[in-house]
Design a protein around this motif. Sequence first.
Motif, PDB file in Angstrom:
ATOM      1  N   ILE A  30       1.828   1.832  -6.126  1.00 46.88           N
ATOM      2  CA  ILE A  30       0.568   1.140  -5.827  1.00 46.88           C
ATOM      3  C   ILE A  30      -0.155   1.820  -4.670  1.00 46.88           C
ATOM      4  O   ILE A  30      -1.372   2.028  -4.721  1.00 46.88           O
ATOM      5  CB  ILE A  30       0.834  -0.344  -5.524  1.00 46.88           C
ATOM      6  CG1 ILE A  30       1.273  -1.066  -6.791  1.00 46.88           C
ATOM      7  CG2 ILE A  30      -0.388  -1.017  -4.919  1.00 46.88           C
ATOM      8  CD1 ILE A  30       1.805  -2.455  -6.565  1.00 46.88           C
ATOM      9  N   VAL A  31       0.574   2.206  -3.639  1.00 43.69           N
ATOM     10  CA  VAL A  31      -0.040   2.865  -2.482  1.00 43.69           C
ATOM     11  C   VAL A  31      -0.624   4.219  -2.886  1.00 43.69           C
ATOM     12  O   VAL A  31      -1.766   4.548  -2.529  1.00 43.69           O
ATOM     13  CB  VAL A  31       0.983   3.035  -1.337  1.00 43.69           C
ATOM     14  CG1 VAL A  31       0.456   3.944  -0.256  1.00 43.69           C
ATOM     15  CG2 VAL A  31       1.354   1.683  -0.777  1.00 43.69           C
ATOM     16  N   ILE A  32       0.119   5.004  -3.633  1.00 39.79           N
ATOM     17  CA  ILE A  32      -0.359   6.325  -4.046  1.00 39.79           C
ATOM     18  C   ILE A  32      -1.556   6.188  -4.987  1.00 39.79           C
ATOM     19  O   ILE A  32      -2.545   6.924  -4.864  1.00 39.79           O
ATOM     20  CB  ILE A  32       0.787   7.123  -4.699  1.00 39.79           C
ATOM     21  CG1 ILE A  32       1.823   7.487  -3.638  1.00 39.79           C
ATOM     22  CG2 ILE A  32       0.271   8.376  -5.389  1.00 39.79           C
ATOM     23  CD1 ILE A  32       3.100   8.060  -4.190  1.00 39.79           C
ATOM     24  N   PHE A  33      -1.500   5.242  -5.915  1.00 39.11           N
ATOM     25  CA  PHE A  33      -2.619   5.032  -6.838  1.00 39.11           C
ATOM     26  C   PHE A  33      -3.874   4.594  -6.086  1.00 39.11           C
ATOM     27  O   PHE A  33      -4.972   5.075  -6.377  1.00 39.11           O
ATOM     28  CB  PHE A  33      -2.242   3.972  -7.886  1.00 39.11           C
ATOM     29  CG  PHE A  33      -3.360   3.679  -8.834  1.00 39.11           C
ATOM     30  CD1 PHE A  33      -3.697   4.577  -9.820  1.00 39.11           C
ATOM     31  CD2 PHE A  33      -4.085   2.502  -8.717  1.00 39.11           C
ATOM     32  CE1 PHE A  33      -4.742   4.319 -10.700  1.00 39.11           C
ATOM     33  CE2 PHE A  33      -5.134   2.225  -9.583  1.00 39.11           C
ATOM     34  CZ  PHE A  33      -5.460   3.135 -10.574  1.00 39.11           C
ATOM     35  N   ALA A  37      -7.427   6.542  -6.043  1.00 39.01           N
ATOM     36  CA  ALA A  37      -8.601   5.806  -6.500  1.00 39.01           C
ATOM     37  C   ALA A  37      -9.687   5.813  -5.438  1.00 39.01           C
ATOM     38  O   ALA A  37     -10.871   5.993  -5.749  1.00 39.01           O
ATOM     39  CB  ALA A  37      -8.213   4.377  -6.862  1.00 39.01           C
ATOM     40  N   SER A  38      -9.317   5.640  -4.174  1.00 40.62           N
ATOM     41  CA  SER A  38     -10.323   5.662  -3.111  1.00 40.62           C
ATOM     42  C   SER A  38     -10.935   7.052  -2.983  1.00 40.62           C
ATOM     43  O   SER A  38     -12.145   7.187  -2.761  1.00 40.62           O
ATOM     44  CB  SER A  38      -9.714   5.222  -1.788  1.00 40.62           C
ATOM     45  OG  SER A  38      -8.794   6.174  -1.319  1.00 40.62           O
TER      46      SER A  38
END
Length: 50
Positions: A30-33, A37-38
């Motif tokens: 989730i953190v890497i995605f 995405a940002s």
Amino acid sequence: MVEHMLDFMLGPMRGITSFYMDHLLYCNIIVIFSYFASKFFKRKKNNFIK
């Protein structure tokens, strides 16, 4: 000894730490995605303005 120190320092955050350790792979995905995405949306926004 270490457990007592962690309980004192983290307090109520101790439950969140155990959840994070149990679901380490999913949390890191989730953190890497969210990072990518940002970066993608920021780049898309900058290209739109130029």
